[in-house]
Motif scaffolding. Sequence first.
Motif, PDB file in Angstrom:
ATOM      1  N   SER A  32       0.846  -1.194   0.000  1.00  0.00           N
ATOM      2  CA  SER A  32       0.000   0.000   0.000  1.00  0.00           C
ATOM      3  C   SER A  32       0.880   1.242   0.000  1.00  0.00           C
ATOM      4  O   SER A  32       2.039   1.192   0.404  1.00  0.00           O
ATOM      5  N   LYS A  33       0.289   2.338  -0.390  1.00  0.00           N
ATOM      6  CA  LYS A  33       0.975   3.626  -0.279  1.00  0.00           C
ATOM      7  C   LYS A  33       0.523   4.261   1.034  1.00  0.00           C
ATOM      8  O   LYS A  33      -0.658   4.562   1.204  1.00  0.00           O
ATOM      9  N   ILE A  34       1.437   4.435   1.958  1.00  0.00           N
ATOM     10  CA  ILE A  34       1.130   5.061   3.246  1.00  0.00           C
ATOM     11  C   ILE A  34       1.321   6.565   3.058  1.00  0.00           C
ATOM     12  O   ILE A  34       2.394   7.019   2.653  1.00  0.00           O
ATOM     13  N   ALA A  35       0.265   7.330   3.335  1.00  0.00           N
ATOM     14  CA  ALA A  35       0.325   8.765   3.050  1.00  0.00           C
ATOM     15  C   ALA A  35      -0.441   9.583   4.091  1.00  0.00           C
ATOM     16  O   ALA A  35      -1.341   9.066   4.751  1.00  0.00           O
ATOM     17  N   HIS A  36      -0.125  10.836   4.200  1.00  0.00           N
ATOM     18  CA  HIS A  36      -0.852  11.842   4.981  1.00  0.00           C
ATOM     19  C   HIS A  36      -1.185  11.429   6.417  1.00  0.00           C
ATOM     20  O   HIS A  36      -2.329  11.589   6.853  1.00  0.00           O
ATOM     21  N   PRO A  37      -0.246  10.901   7.208  1.00  0.00           N
ATOM     22  CA  PRO A  37      -0.586  10.536   8.584  1.00  0.00           C
ATOM     23  C   PRO A  37      -1.032  11.754   9.384  1.00  0.00           C
ATOM     24  O   PRO A  37      -0.570  12.873   9.144  1.00  0.00           O
ATOM     25  N   PHE A  38      -1.947  11.514  10.317  1.00  0.00           N
ATOM     26  CA  PHE A  38      -2.482  12.594  11.145  1.00  0.00           C
ATOM     27  C   PHE A  38      -2.370  12.209  12.604  1.00  0.00           C
ATOM     28  O   PHE A  38      -2.612  11.063  12.981  1.00  0.00           O
ATOM     29  N   ASN A  39      -2.028  13.162  13.437  1.00  0.00           N
ATOM     30  CA  ASN A  39      -1.828  12.935  14.859  1.00  0.00           C
ATOM     31  C   ASN A  39      -2.726  13.862  15.670  1.00  0.00           C
ATOM     32  O   ASN A  39      -2.802  15.048  15.389  1.00  0.00           O
TER      33      ASN A  39
END
Length: 154
Positions: free
Chosen positions: A127-134
Amino acid sequence: MKAIILYYSKTGNTEKLAKRIQADLHCDMLKVEPEDPYGNYVSSLVRVNKERKNKVPVHSVTPVPDLSAYDTVFIGYPIWYMDPPEFLSDFLSKCSLEGKVVIPFATCGLANVGKTLNTIKEVCPKSKIAHPFNYGIAKKDNYDEWVRSFKQMK
């Protein structure tokens, strides 16, 4: 963008964030539950520590969904000992996420979603892991700016 949210929430914080994303982006949502529910905060910490230390396999009771209609999968979780909950990682490893954009979002006290990305990459290798949010006590990313970037993708 056709999206679904897969999430787990122990205290309700991750669920609030998942529902906010769902309302803002109009995506489907599925709550992932552990095989054996976790108790209160302190007993959960003790249990998770023992599970990880003793390499106890932890699984989910949530059936693996058909994700073929989705190109984007939001994954929400609390950060436990610098990682997603083990049963959620196990669940994700059983999902067909190949070729999908996976967007992690995490709630925490003092940790940061960035610490969990290696685990997410391991369980979602194609998968393409993108735009993580915390969203945490120590650091709250700008939700409005983050969600606006997805609205522009539609």
